[in-house]
Design a protein around this motif. Structure first.
Motif, PDB file in Angstrom:
ATOM      1  N   SER A  62       1.027  -1.129  -0.146  1.00 41.66           N
ATOM      2  CA  SER A  62      -0.277  -0.030   0.076  1.00 41.66           C
ATOM      3  C   SER A  62       0.895   1.001   0.054  1.00 41.66           C
ATOM      4  N   GLY A  63       2.169   1.406  -0.035  1.00 40.52           N
ATOM      5  CA  GLY A  63       2.782   2.295   0.634  1.00 40.52           C
ATOM      6  C   GLY A  63       3.193   2.898   1.546  1.00 40.52           C
ATOM      7  N   ALA A  64       2.378   2.353   2.957  1.00 39.59           N
ATOM      8  CA  ALA A  64       2.364   2.256   3.858  1.00 39.59           C
ATOM      9  C   ALA A  64       2.233   3.890   4.470  1.00 39.59           C
ATOM     10  N   HIS A  65       0.964   4.033   3.819  1.00 43.93           N
ATOM     11  CA  HIS A  65       0.919   5.716   5.330  1.00 43.93           C
ATOM     12  C   HIS A  65       0.489   5.363   6.782  1.00 43.93           C
ATOM     13  N   LEU A  66      -0.034   4.594   6.836  1.00 43.56           N
ATOM     14  CA  LEU A  66      -0.973   4.045   8.351  1.00 43.56           C
ATOM     15  C   LEU A  66      -1.015   5.416   8.859  1.00 43.56           C
ATOM     16  N   ASN A  67      -1.275   5.945   8.449  1.00 42.94           N
ATOM     17  CA  ASN A  67      -2.260   7.418   8.759  1.00 42.94           C
ATOM     18  C   ASN A  67      -2.930   8.441   8.068  1.00 42.94           C
ATOM     19  N   PRO A  68      -4.077   8.756   9.011  1.00 43.73           N
ATOM     20  CA  PRO A  68      -4.625   9.303   7.199  1.00 43.73           C
ATOM     21  C   PRO A  68      -4.156  10.770   7.620  1.00 43.73           C
ATOM     22  N   ALA A  69      -3.576  11.482   8.204  1.00 45.17           N
ATOM     23  CA  ALA A  69      -3.017  11.767   7.996  1.00 45.17           C
ATOM     24  C   ALA A  69      -1.938  12.521   6.699  1.00 45.17           C
ATOM     25  N   THR A  71      -1.898  10.268   4.292  1.00 42.94           N
ATOM     26  CA  THR A  71      -2.619   9.798   2.970  1.00 42.94           C
ATOM     27  C   THR A  71      -3.830  10.973   2.664  1.00 42.94           C
ATOM     28  N   LEU A  72      -4.589  11.935   3.868  1.00 43.13           N
ATOM     29  CA  LEU A  72      -4.451  13.441   3.086  1.00 43.13           C
ATOM     30  C   LEU A  72      -3.617  14.459   2.232  1.00 43.13           C
ATOM     31  N   ALA A  73      -2.250  14.688   3.050  1.00 49.88           N
ATOM     32  CA  ALA A  73      -1.345  15.546   3.150  1.00 49.88           C
ATOM     33  C   ALA A  73      -0.987  14.320   1.418  1.00 49.88           C
ATOM     34  N   LEU A  74      -0.958  13.254   1.188  1.00 54.19           N
ATOM     35  CA  LEU A  74      -0.342  12.711  -0.031  1.00 54.19           C
ATOM     36  C   LEU A  74      -1.971  12.553  -1.508  1.00 54.19           C
ATOM     37  N   ALA A  75      -2.940  13.166  -0.554  1.00 57.50           N
ATOM     38  CA  ALA A  75      -4.273  13.668  -1.801  1.00 57.50           C
ATOM     39  C   ALA A  75      -3.921  14.955  -1.459  1.00 57.50           C
ATOM     40  N   ILE A  76      -3.494  15.930  -1.786  1.00 54.04           N
ATOM     41  CA  ILE A  76      -3.418  17.135  -1.516  1.00 54.04           C
ATOM     42  C   ILE A  76      -2.428  17.491  -2.293  1.00 54.04           C
ATOM     43  N   LYS A  77      -1.117  16.635  -1.418  1.00 54.40           N
ATOM     44  CA  LYS A  77       0.255  16.905  -2.820  1.00 54.40           C
ATOM     45  C   LYS A  77       0.445  17.240  -4.504  1.00 54.40           C
ATOM     46  N   ASP A  78       0.670  18.343  -4.805  1.00 54.70           N
ATOM     47  CA  ASP A  78       0.561  17.612  -6.446  1.00 54.70           C
ATOM     48  C   ASP A  78       1.429  16.539  -6.925  1.00 54.70           C
ATOM     49  N   ASN A  79       0.317  15.857  -7.623  1.00 57.24           N
ATOM     50  CA  ASN A  79       0.313  14.867  -7.982  1.00 57.24           C
ATOM     51  C   ASN A  79       0.665  13.638  -7.659  1.00 57.24           C
ATOM     52  N   ASP A  85      -9.158   6.480  -3.807  1.00 57.21           N
ATOM     53  CA  ASP A  85      -8.590   6.078  -3.050  1.00 57.21           C
ATOM     54  C   ASP A  85      -8.230   6.018  -1.904  1.00 57.21           C
ATOM     55  N   VAL A  86      -8.108   7.232  -1.793  1.00 49.93           N
ATOM     56  CA  VAL A  86      -8.235   7.992   0.104  1.00 49.93           C
ATOM     57  C   VAL A  86      -9.354   7.259   1.545  1.00 49.93           C
ATOM     58  N   PRO A  87     -11.067   7.263   1.119  1.00 50.89           N
ATOM     59  CA  PRO A  87     -11.650   6.745   1.530  1.00 50.89           C
ATOM     60  C   PRO A  87     -11.783   4.634   2.192  1.00 50.89           C
ATOM     61  N   THR A  88     -10.456   4.090   0.636  1.00 52.30           N
ATOM     62  CA  THR A  88      -9.760   2.559   0.935  1.00 52.30           C
ATOM     63  C   THR A  88      -9.023   2.504   1.663  1.00 52.30           C
ATOM     64  N   TYR A  89      -7.846   3.886   2.629  1.00 52.43           N
ATOM     65  CA  TYR A  89      -7.495   3.517   2.959  1.00 52.43           C
ATOM     66  C   TYR A  89      -7.749   4.302   4.512  1.00 52.43           C
ATOM     67  N   PHE A  90      -8.209   5.068   4.511  1.00 54.16           N
ATOM     68  CA  PHE A  90      -8.870   5.507   6.063  1.00 54.16           C
ATOM     69  C   PHE A  90      -9.636   3.772   5.922  1.00 54.16           C
ATOM     70  N   GLY A  91      -9.874   3.042   5.398  1.00 58.13           N
ATOM     71  CA  GLY A  91     -10.538   1.772   6.058  1.00 58.13           C
ATOM     72  C   GLY A  91     -10.024   0.982   7.094  1.00 58.13           C
ATOM     73  N   ALA A 214      -0.656  12.128  19.557  1.00 53.95           N
ATOM     74  CA  ALA A 214      -1.131  11.280  18.268  1.00 53.95           C
ATOM     75  C   ALA A 214      -0.409  10.981  17.263  1.00 53.95           C
ATOM     76  N   ILE A 215      -0.707  12.592  16.745  1.00 58.63           N
ATOM     77  CA  ILE A 215      -0.085  12.335  15.968  1.00 58.63           C
ATOM     78  C   ILE A 215      -1.025  11.526  14.008  1.00 58.63           C
ATOM     79  N   ASN A 216      -1.490  10.621  14.691  1.00 59.96           N
ATOM     80  CA  ASN A 216      -2.864  10.015  13.880  1.00 59.96           C
ATOM     81  C   ASN A 216      -4.062   9.830  14.191  1.00 59.96           C
ATOM     82  N   PRO A 217      -5.040  10.356  13.082  1.00 64.19           N
ATOM     83  CA  PRO A 217      -6.355   9.655  13.938  1.00 64.19           C
ATOM     84  C   PRO A 217      -6.066   8.562  13.760  1.00 64.19           C
ATOM     85  N   ALA A 218      -6.375   7.366  12.992  1.00 59.28           N
ATOM     86  CA  ALA A 218      -6.844   5.903  13.054  1.00 59.28           C
ATOM     87  C   ALA A 218      -5.632   5.819  14.678  1.00 59.28           C
ATOM     88  N   ARG A 219      -4.772   6.098  14.614  1.00 61.25           N
ATOM     89  CA  ARG A 219      -3.616   5.755  15.810  1.00 61.25           C
ATOM     90  C   ARG A 219      -5.063   5.621  17.230  1.00 61.25           C
TER      91      ARG A 219
END
Length: 266
Positions: A62-69, A71-79, A85-91, A214-219
């Motif tokens: 999965s690329g090892a996000h492990l953290n909704p924060a 994932t969100l940053a990588l979605a906002i990041k240019d390119n 895919d964000v909901p799948t990561y979050f779930g 925490a720095i990680n909502p899912a954690r």
């Protein structure tokens, strides 16, 4: 990568993250543990090694996000990653965090029972000071072992608690975005896993004192749900009044970090 790979990788990786991270908190906290009172250094390095193990395990899937924060940053990041895919990561992250917390309970089952039925912990004759402390914690909604599962502030000042989580997450996410991405740019690479683990240790040592970083909502949210559901004796509350802070703070910090990255580094 496919949606099934993303979900499976994030579930496995986040479960390992919480198993080892929550595990070190249990080891330091529970009375019948050999590592009891090992201290903050043990916790910060334990979480760092937890990140390292989880990243290297889940990165191929999965690329090892492990953290909704993240994932969100990588979605906002240019390119960055696709928003679809964000909901799948979050779930996967939330499910993995819950599985990891449940595994901590299983691994320390006897210690949880001994700790939560000990009069020195939950109150009784000869334990007045401990009992007063426990009552104060209960008034805030936090049970005596909630810290094994989720974070909580040393001083409850909502804006400061949010700000602390925002600041810590900005540091984490900027480190991920500037140093740790793989060739595809959708997750942590080989060197990035090590860098991120060391950054997490640094955040814990420098910024973890006020809120437990925490720095990680899912954690935080996943294990808090598990704490609320587990049949633990005398477990007390799950402190839902604070639960929004380690969710909103890291997500806000991630959005700010991604904005900084897009302006300054692209």
């Amino acid at each position: 990568m496919s949606s099934s790979d993303i979900f499976l990788g994030e579930t496995i990786g986040t479960a390992i993250l919480i198993l080892l991270g929550g595990g070190v908190c249990a080891a330091v906290t529970l009375k019948a543990s050999k590592a009891r009172n090992a201290g903050w250094l043990a916790i910060t390095f334990g979480w760092g090694f937890a990140v390292l193990t989880a990243v290297y395990t889940s990165a191929p899937l999965s690329g090892a996000h492990l953290n909704p924060a993240v994932t969100l940053a990588l979605a906002i990041k240019d390119n960055g990653i696709e928003w679809s895919d964000v909901p799948t990561y979050f779930g996967g992250q939330l499910l993995g965090a819950m599985i990891g917390a449940a595994l901590v309970w299983i691994a320390y089952y006897g210690q949880f029972h001994a700790h939560l039925t000990d009069k020195e912990i939950v109150g009784g004759p000869g334990a007045q000071a401990t009992k007063v402390k426990a009552v104060e914690a209960q008034e805030k909604g936090a049970g005596p072992v909630l810290g094994i599962f989720s974070t909580g502030p040393e001083i409850r000042v909502a804006w400061q608690n949010v700000a602390t989580e925002v600041i810590g997450t900005i540091v984490l996410v900027l480190a991920v975005l500037t140093q740790g991405l793989n060739a595809a740019g959708d997750g942590l690479g080989i060197l990035g896993g090590l860098v991120t683990a060391l950054v997490v240790v640094g955040i814990g040592l420098s910024l973890g004192g006020p809120t437990g970083y925490a720095i990680n909502p899912a954690r935080d949210l996943g294990p808090r749900i598990v704490h609320a559901l587990l049949p633990l004796p005398n477990k007390g509350g799950s402190d839902w009044g604070y639960a929004w802070v380690p969710v909103i703070g890291p997500l806000l910090g991630a959005a700010i970090a991604a904005g900084i990255y897009n302006v300054a580094f692209v």
